[in-house]
Scaffold this motif. Structure first.
Motif, PDB file in Angstrom:
ATOM      1  N   ARG A   1       0.842  -1.208   0.000  1.00  0.00           N
ATOM      2  CA  ARG A   1       0.000   0.000   0.000  1.00  0.00           C
ATOM      3  C   ARG A   1       0.876   1.257   0.000  1.00  0.00           C
ATOM      4  NH1 ARG A   1      -2.700  -2.488   4.277  1.00  0.00           N
ATOM      5  NH2 ARG A   1      -1.997  -0.799   5.672  1.00  0.00           N
ATOM      6  N   VAL A   2       1.917   1.237   0.807  1.00  0.00           N
ATOM      7  CA  VAL A   2       2.824   2.386   0.865  1.00  0.00           C
ATOM      8  C   VAL A   2       3.446   2.639  -0.508  1.00  0.00           C
ATOM      9  CG1 VAL A   2       5.051   3.163   1.776  1.00  0.00           C
ATOM     10  CG2 VAL A   2       3.308   2.264   3.335  1.00  0.00           C
ATOM     11  N   SER A   3       3.835   1.587  -1.193  1.00  0.00           N
ATOM     12  CA  SER A   3       4.415   1.738  -2.531  1.00  0.00           C
ATOM     13  C   SER A   3       3.465   2.487  -3.455  1.00  0.00           C
ATOM     14  CB  SER A   3       4.751   0.362  -3.120  1.00  0.00           C
ATOM     15  OG  SER A   3       5.220   0.478  -4.442  1.00  0.00           O
TER      16      SER A   3
ATOM     17  N   PRO B   1       5.162  -0.836 -10.658  1.00  0.00           N
ATOM     18  CA  PRO B   1       3.761  -0.890 -11.079  1.00  0.00           C
ATOM     19  C   PRO B   1       2.835  -0.507  -9.925  1.00  0.00           C
ATOM     20  CG  PRO B   1       4.919  -2.963 -11.537  1.00  0.00           C
ATOM     21  CD  PRO B   1       5.798  -2.159 -10.636  1.00  0.00           C
ATOM     22  N   TYR B   2       1.564  -0.299 -10.258  1.00  0.00           N
ATOM     23  CA  TYR B   2       0.538  -0.182  -9.236  1.00  0.00           C
ATOM     24  C   TYR B   2       0.131  -1.592  -8.833  1.00  0.00           C
ATOM     25  CZ  TYR B   2      -3.818   1.095  -6.919  1.00  0.00           C
ATOM     26  OH  TYR B   2      -4.815   1.262  -5.993  1.00  0.00           O
ATOM     27  N   PHE B   3       0.180  -1.880  -7.551  1.00  0.00           N
ATOM     28  CA  PHE B   3      -0.094  -3.235  -7.075  1.00  0.00           C
ATOM     29  C   PHE B   3      -1.490  -3.314  -6.461  1.00  0.00           C
ATOM     30  CE2 PHE B   3       4.602  -2.793  -6.473  1.00  0.00           C
ATOM     31  CZ  PHE B   3       4.976  -3.647  -7.497  1.00  0.00           C
TER      32      PHE B   3
ATOM     33  N   TRP C   1      12.971  -1.963  -8.398  1.00  0.00           N
ATOM     34  CA  TRP C   1      12.027  -0.855  -8.477  1.00  0.00           C
ATOM     35  C   TRP C   1      12.395   0.234  -7.480  1.00  0.00           C
ATOM     36  CZ3 TRP C   1       8.099  -5.283  -8.429  1.00  0.00           C
ATOM     37  CH2 TRP C   1       7.758  -5.636  -9.744  1.00  0.00           C
ATOM     38  N   ASP C   2      12.018   1.469  -7.770  1.00  0.00           N
ATOM     39  CA  ASP C   2      12.428   2.612  -6.960  1.00  0.00           C
ATOM     40  C   ASP C   2      11.803   2.627  -5.572  1.00  0.00           C
ATOM     41  OD1 ASP C   2      14.149   3.679  -8.862  1.00  0.00           O
ATOM     42  OD2 ASP C   2      12.563   4.842  -9.824  1.00  0.00           O
ATOM     43  N   ILE C   3      10.807   1.816  -5.358  1.00  0.00           N
ATOM     44  CA  ILE C   3      10.317   1.524  -4.014  1.00  0.00           C
ATOM     45  C   ILE C   3       9.896   0.065  -4.014  1.00  0.00           C
ATOM     46  CG2 ILE C   3       8.011   2.431  -4.557  1.00  0.00           C
ATOM     47  CD1 ILE C   3       7.725   3.160  -1.585  1.00  0.00           C
ATOM     48  N   ARG C   4      10.221  -0.643  -2.941  1.00  0.00           N
ATOM     49  CA  ARG C   4       9.933  -2.076  -2.898  1.00  0.00           C
ATOM     50  C   ARG C   4       9.855  -2.538  -1.435  1.00  0.00           C
ATOM     51  NH1 ARG C   4      15.869  -4.883  -4.297  1.00  0.00           N
ATOM     52  NH2 ARG C   4      16.866  -4.258  -2.335  1.00  0.00           N
ATOM     53  N   PRO C   5       9.139  -3.624  -1.182  1.00  0.00           N
ATOM     54  CA  PRO C   5       9.258  -4.259   0.137  1.00  0.00           C
ATOM     55  C   PRO C   5      10.651  -4.869   0.257  1.00  0.00           C
ATOM     56  CG  PRO C   5       7.337  -5.071  -1.081  1.00  0.00           C
ATOM     57  CD  PRO C   5       8.174  -4.318  -2.051  1.00  0.00           C
ATOM     58  N   SER C   6      11.275  -4.688   1.399  1.00  0.00           N
ATOM     59  CA  SER C   6      12.580  -5.312   1.609  1.00  0.00           C
ATOM     60  C   SER C   6      12.439  -6.826   1.609  1.00  0.00           C
ATOM     61  CB  SER C   6      13.185  -4.845   2.931  1.00  0.00           C
ATOM     62  OG  SER C   6      14.370  -5.556   3.220  1.00  0.00           O
TER      63      SER C   6
ATOM     64  N   HIS D   1      14.529  -8.763   3.244  1.00  0.00           N
ATOM     65  CA  HIS D   1      15.119  -9.338   4.454  1.00  0.00           C
ATOM     66  C   HIS D   1      14.841  -8.544   5.723  1.00  0.00           C
ATOM     67  CE1 HIS D   1      18.009  -6.369   3.031  1.00  0.00           C
ATOM     68  NE2 HIS D   1      18.567  -6.363   4.230  1.00  0.00           N
ATOM     69  N   LEU D   2      14.112  -7.420   5.588  1.00  0.00           N
ATOM     70  CA  LEU D   2      13.800  -6.587   6.741  1.00  0.00           C
ATOM     71  C   LEU D   2      12.309  -6.248   6.728  1.00  0.00           C
ATOM     72  CD1 LEU D   2      16.772  -4.041   6.460  1.00  0.00           C
ATOM     73  CD2 LEU D   2      16.574  -5.869   8.160  1.00  0.00           C
ATOM     74  N   PRO D   3      11.722  -5.938   7.892  1.00  0.00           N
ATOM     75  CA  PRO D   3      10.307  -5.529   7.924  1.00  0.00           C
ATOM     76  C   PRO D   3      10.159  -4.058   7.551  1.00  0.00           C
ATOM     77  CG  PRO D   3      11.171  -5.543  10.145  1.00  0.00           C
ATOM     78  CD  PRO D   3      12.293  -6.038   9.257  1.00  0.00           C
ATOM     79  N   THR D   4      10.629  -3.720   6.349  1.00  0.00           N
ATOM     80  CA  THR D   4      10.646  -2.318   5.918  1.00  0.00           C
ATOM     81  C   THR D   4      10.155  -2.196   4.492  1.00  0.00           C
ATOM     82  OG1 THR D   4      12.898  -2.381   5.005  1.00  0.00           O
ATOM     83  CG2 THR D   4      12.680  -1.882   7.361  1.00  0.00           C
ATOM     84  N   VAL D   5       9.837  -0.963   4.126  1.00  0.00           N
ATOM     85  CA  VAL D   5       9.710  -0.586   2.734  1.00  0.00           C
ATOM     86  C   VAL D   5      10.958   0.222   2.401  1.00  0.00           C
ATOM     87  CG1 VAL D   5       8.396   1.520   3.219  1.00  0.00           C
ATOM     88  CG2 VAL D   5       8.190   0.424   0.987  1.00  0.00           C
ATOM     89  N   GLU D   6      11.498   0.008   1.209  1.00  0.00           N
ATOM     90  CA  GLU D   6      12.773   0.609   0.822  1.00  0.00           C
ATOM     91  C   GLU D   6      12.563   1.535  -0.372  1.00  0.00           C
ATOM     92  OE1 GLU D   6      17.223  -0.819  -0.726  1.00  0.00           O
ATOM     93  OE2 GLU D   6      15.591  -2.270  -0.543  1.00  0.00           O
ATOM     94  N   VAL D   7      12.912   2.799  -0.207  1.00  0.00           N
ATOM     95  CA  VAL D   7      12.851   3.779  -1.297  1.00  0.00           C
ATOM     96  C   VAL D   7      14.266   3.960  -1.826  1.00  0.00           C
ATOM     97  CG1 VAL D   7      12.340   6.158  -1.924  1.00  0.00           C
ATOM     98  CG2 VAL D   7      10.803   4.918  -0.393  1.00  0.00           C
ATOM     99  N   ARG D   8      14.458   3.663  -3.114  1.00  0.00           N
ATOM    100  CA  ARG D   8      15.802   3.583  -3.689  1.00  0.00           C
ATOM    101  C   ARG D   8      15.928   4.412  -4.976  1.00  0.00           C
ATOM    102  NH1 ARG D   8      17.694  -1.420  -3.699  1.00  0.00           N
ATOM    103  NH2 ARG D   8      18.590  -1.337  -5.768  1.00  0.00           N
TER     104      ARG D   8
END
Length: 351
Positions: free
Chosen positions: A135-137, A182-184, A211-216, A218-225
């Motif tokens: 959802r955050v993505s 993409p929109y998920f 992707w420029d934002i993704r669920p990690s 290996h961690l309970p995070t969302v990653e913005v890259r």
């Protein structure tokens, strides 16, 4: 509103006195073994991994200390440490780090991997679960071009002005499963797309979801890259604080997020990569052209409640004012290059 923890990965470049990539990452990393600093895909790159932080001030302290100590280690190995998105001198192809994963990447993707000596910044923000990360993505993707423009720091590549504020972003999007996500519709939708890539052989494993934002993975995070590595720690903390506020805003809203016309998002990205903060951007929901500074201001207003809750509104306002007044890395690099100034001195991290 809960305050999620944050962490940052900064990729940095090792160069000689003339600005050519210097393949000494293994020795430099060994000199700072007490810190969470690792080698990267090419032998002229290193990566800082900040501790998990609760505040922006805490993050600033850790990154300042880690950059300083890493710069000292680089100097002891005859290298200079640069906070820059792409190599300013040298050849496109670089030597690959002797790790099985990186060697496999080079074997499968050839010159694409060997030319990937580029430095980004990845911000991790903790989220309750993978469903929340999806959802955050969806909620954050409309603002990714603004974050790219704000932190652009790679206009000069191999002794030439590329014409783009972020040449790094152009280079990274050559990979499969890279660029705007993409929109998920759901976690299942995300998993199905990743499974398709794995079955087709366009990914080696899920860690290659770029992707420029993704669920990690290996961690309970969302990653913005999406970002180039910023020129300064202040700019990295600004980025991380805005990303944290965006994640908090998205979690608070609780919906699946807005759908966007993919071609509008693509155009917004392209403008951000080319012009950074100095040109026009797009409101991706309305396709309305406007100065990128106005897009950034709309981002700032969007996260106002979260920034107030964090106590970071003044920090963000002060940092934004400095960047827009003096220029980000791309603006300052291009000015130095045009005037014949020392680009290495501008981007060097000093102990």
């Amino acid at each position: 509103m809960r305050h999620p923890k944050i962490g940052v990965e900064e990729e940095l470049l090792l160069v000689s006195a003339t600005g050519h990539p210097l393949p000494r990452s293994k020795a430099v990393v060994a000199d700072v073994a007490e810190l969470d600093i690792t080698v990267e895909l090419t032998r002229a790159m290193v990566e800082i991994n900040s501790p998990v932080c609760h505040t922006s001030a805490e993050l600033h302290g850790h990154l300042s200390d880690m950059r300083s100590r890493l710069a000292k280690a680089a100097a002891e190995e005859g290298a200079q440490l640069l906070a820059i998105g792409v190599p300013p001198q040298g050849k496109a192809a670089q030597s690959i780090t002797q790790k099985p994963r990186y060697q496999e990447l080079a074997s499968r993707w050839g010159l694409l991997a060997r030319e990937q000596g580029v430095c980004g910044c990845h911000v991790h923000v903790d989220v309750p679960d993978k469903e929340a990360a999806i959802r955050v993505s969806n909620h954050v993707r409309p603002w990714l071009p603004a974050l790219l423009a704000l932190t652009a720091n790679s206009p000069i590549y191999l002794d030439q002005d590329t014409g783009f504020a972020s040449w790094r972003w152009l280079m990274t999007t050559r990979w499969p499963c890279a660029g705007p996500p993409p929109y998920f519709e759901s976690v299942e939708h995300y998993d199905a797309l990743v499974a398709m890539h794995l079955a087709a052989g366009t990914l080696m494993d899920e860690r290659m979801v770029y992707w420029d934002i993704r669920p990690s993975t290996h961690l309970p995070t969302v990653e913005v890259r999406v970002s180039d590595v910023p020129l300064t720690v202040d700019e990295t903390v600004l980025l991380a604080t805005l990303v944290r506020a965006l994640v908090m805003t998205a979690v608070h809203e609780g919906t699946k997020g807005p759908t966007l016309e993919p071609e509008v998002l693509r155009a917004a990205y392209w403008l951000a990569a080319r012009d950074g903060i100095t040109g026009n951007g797009l409101d991706v929901r309305t396709a309305e052209p406007m100065p990128m500074t106005e897009v950034i201001e709309r981002l700032r207003k969007h996260v106002e409640p979260a920034l107030q809750d964090l106590g970071d509104a003044d920090l963000v306002d002060d940092a934004l004012q400095r960047v827009l007044a003096t220029g980000n890395g791309a603006v300052r690099q291009r000015k130095a290059f045009r005037e014949g100034a020392n680009l290495i001195a501008l981007t060097e991290v000093r102990p």
